[in-house]
Design a protein around this motif. Structure first.
Motif, PDB file in Angstrom:
ATOM      1  N   ARG A 116      12.167  35.311  19.815  1.00 49.77           N
ATOM      2  CA  ARG A 116      11.225  34.502  19.043  1.00 49.77           C
ATOM      3  C   ARG A 116      11.514  33.008  19.180  1.00 49.77           C
ATOM      4  N   ILE A 117      12.782  32.653  19.243  1.00 50.47           N
ATOM      5  CA  ILE A 117      13.140  31.244  19.434  1.00 50.47           C
ATOM      6  C   ILE A 117      12.604  30.745  20.773  1.00 50.47           C
ATOM      7  N   ASN A 118      12.862  31.487  21.835  1.00 52.20           N
ATOM      8  CA  ASN A 118      12.407  31.071  23.166  1.00 52.20           C
ATOM      9  C   ASN A 118      10.889  31.073  23.269  1.00 52.20           C
ATOM     10  N   LYS A 119      10.243  32.070  22.661  1.00 49.82           N
ATOM     11  CA  LYS A 119       8.782  32.111  22.671  1.00 49.82           C
ATOM     12  C   LYS A 119       8.215  30.937  21.867  1.00 49.82           C
ATOM     13  N   PRO A 126      10.311  29.188  14.465  1.00 43.65           N
ATOM     14  CA  PRO A 126       9.294  30.168  14.097  1.00 43.65           C
ATOM     15  C   PRO A 126       9.548  30.720  12.682  1.00 43.65           C
ATOM     16  N   LYS A 127       8.491  30.809  11.890  1.00 41.92           N
ATOM     17  CA  LYS A 127       8.612  31.269  10.497  1.00 41.92           C
ATOM     18  C   LYS A 127       9.096  32.713  10.419  1.00 41.92           C
ATOM     19  N   SER A 128       8.727  33.524  11.379  1.00 38.87           N
ATOM     20  CA  SER A 128       9.090  34.948  11.338  1.00 38.87           C
ATOM     21  C   SER A 128      10.598  35.174  11.396  1.00 38.87           C
ATOM     22  N   ASN A 129      11.344  34.184  11.868  1.00 33.95           N
ATOM     23  CA  ASN A 129      12.800  34.340  11.942  1.00 33.95           C
ATOM     24  C   ASN A 129      13.479  34.246  10.577  1.00 33.95           C
ATOM     25  N   ILE A 130      12.799  33.690   9.580  1.00 33.61           N
ATOM     26  CA  ILE A 130      13.406  33.568   8.259  1.00 33.61           C
ATOM     27  C   ILE A 130      13.700  34.951   7.680  1.00 33.61           C
ATOM     28  N   SER A 131      12.713  35.826   7.715  1.00 31.02           N
ATOM     29  CA  SER A 131      12.935  37.182   7.196  1.00 31.02           C
ATOM     30  C   SER A 131      13.921  37.954   8.068  1.00 31.02           C
ATOM     31  N   LEU A 132      13.925  37.657   9.358  1.00 29.00           N
ATOM     32  CA  LEU A 132      14.861  38.319  10.265  1.00 29.00           C
ATOM     33  C   LEU A 132      16.309  37.959   9.916  1.00 29.00           C
ATOM     34  N   ILE A 133      16.544  36.702   9.581  1.00 29.36           N
ATOM     35  CA  ILE A 133      17.895  36.285   9.194  1.00 29.36           C
ATOM     36  C   ILE A 133      18.290  36.951   7.873  1.00 29.36           C
ATOM     37  N   ARG A 134      17.344  37.093   6.957  1.00 27.48           N
ATOM     38  CA  ARG A 134      17.642  37.773   5.685  1.00 27.48           C
ATOM     39  C   ARG A 134      17.994  39.239   5.907  1.00 27.48           C
ATOM     40  N   LEU A 171      22.890  34.370   4.322  1.00 22.72           N
ATOM     41  CA  LEU A 171      21.756  33.961   3.487  1.00 22.72           C
ATOM     42  C   LEU A 171      21.659  32.445   3.367  1.00 22.72           C
ATOM     43  N   LEU A 172      22.799  31.773   3.346  1.00 21.90           N
ATOM     44  CA  LEU A 172      22.803  30.313   3.344  1.00 21.90           C
ATOM     45  C   LEU A 172      22.135  29.784   4.614  1.00 21.90           C
ATOM     46  N   PHE A 173      22.459  30.390   5.757  1.00 20.51           N
ATOM     47  CA  PHE A 173      21.820  29.983   7.010  1.00 20.51           C
ATOM     48  C   PHE A 173      20.325  30.292   6.997  1.00 20.51           C
ATOM     49  N   ALA A 174      19.936  31.379   6.339  1.00 18.13           N
ATOM     50  CA  ALA A 174      18.503  31.677   6.213  1.00 18.13           C
ATOM     51  C   ALA A 174      17.810  30.583   5.409  1.00 18.13           C
ATOM     52  N   GLY A 175      18.449  30.125   4.354  1.00 18.85           N
ATOM     53  CA  GLY A 175      17.886  29.029   3.567  1.00 18.85           C
ATOM     54  C   GLY A 175      17.805  27.739   4.351  1.00 18.85           C
ATOM     55  N   ALA A 188      14.551  23.886   7.570  1.00 23.60           N
ATOM     56  CA  ALA A 188      14.247  23.285   8.867  1.00 23.60           C
ATOM     57  C   ALA A 188      12.814  23.618   9.287  1.00 23.60           C
ATOM     58  N   TYR A 189      12.397  24.851   9.027  1.00 24.69           N
ATOM     59  CA  TYR A 189      11.015  25.243   9.337  1.00 24.69           C
ATOM     60  C   TYR A 189      10.027  24.390   8.549  1.00 24.69           C
ATOM     61  N   LEU A 190      10.286  24.219   7.244  1.00 26.93           N
ATOM     62  CA  LEU A 190       9.394  23.426   6.404  1.00 26.93           C
ATOM     63  C   LEU A 190       9.380  21.957   6.837  1.00 26.93           C
ATOM     64  N   ALA A 191      10.546  21.436   7.219  1.00 33.05           N
ATOM     65  CA  ALA A 191      10.609  20.048   7.684  1.00 33.05           C
ATOM     66  C   ALA A 191       9.835  19.870   8.983  1.00 33.05           C
ATOM     67  N   ALA A 192       9.957  20.839   9.904  1.00 31.62           N
ATOM     68  CA  ALA A 192       9.213  20.772  11.168  1.00 31.62           C
ATOM     69  C   ALA A 192       7.720  20.889  10.916  1.00 31.62           C
ATOM     70  N   LYS A 193       7.341  21.732   9.952  1.00 36.27           N
ATOM     71  CA  LYS A 193       5.933  21.899   9.613  1.00 36.27           C
ATOM     72  C   LYS A 193       5.367  20.609   9.020  1.00 36.27           C
TER      73      LYS A 193
END
Length: 158
Positions: free
Chosen positions: A78-81, A90-98, A138-142, A147-152
């Motif tokens: 997902r990162i490379n894509k 990518p937003k989908s990685n947030i739930s993946l990290i959780r 979980l800290l890294f997920a946060g 970072a996702y929100l800042a990029a958005k």
């Protein structure tokens, strides 16, 4: 993002997947040798009183390590894509990290009990890593979500 950065991230992804694959294969070989090749590594001593516990820990180790490697593969894909599509986080990685935090909790618990299970001892171990490691993930997920929100937000500002 420039082309050299994307190539560097792809190379890093390949290196991570290679090291993860070697670790996965090593773990499989270790478990197979402990179960069926009694002279290679310390064999498993089956204790009839805790055989269900032993099977649970062995199965959880096998499934947990496989699942964590699969989650890592999906994350890197997902990162490379996302980089190819111009999206840094990518937003989908947030739930993946959780989900990875949940698997990390299982693996930390299994790791703390694995030696006793192999020796056939009926000890139940719970150490601080069982709680600490998932909290760090979980800290890294946060942080990733921030970072996702800042990029958005920076995309909207442009």
């Amino acid at each position: 993002m420039n082309n050299s950065t994307q190539k560097s991230i792809k190379r890093l992804s390949i290196a991570i997947l290679t090291i993860g694959g070697i670790t996965l294969i090593y773990t499989y070989v270790q478990m197979i040798s402990q179960l069926w090749l009694n002279n290679f590594i310390i064999p498993i001593t089956w204790n009839p009183d805790i055989k269900g516990w032993q099977i649970f820990i062995l199965a959880a180790r096998f499934v947990g390590i496989t699942l964590l490697f699969a989650l890592c593969c999906i994350f890197l894909y997902r990162i490379n894509k996302g980089l190819k599509d111009g999206e840094i986080f990518p937003k989908s990685n947030i739930s993946l990290i959780r989900w990875s935090a949940l698997v990390a909790a299982l693996l930390a618990f299994v790791h703390s009990n694995y030696d006793a299970v192999v020796k056939g001892e009926s000890e139940f171990m719970l150490d601080s890593n069982t709680i600490l490691i998932p909290l760090i993930v979980l800290l890294f997920a946060g942080l990733y979500k921030m970072a996702y929100l800042a990029a958005k937000d920076s995309k909207l500002a442009i």
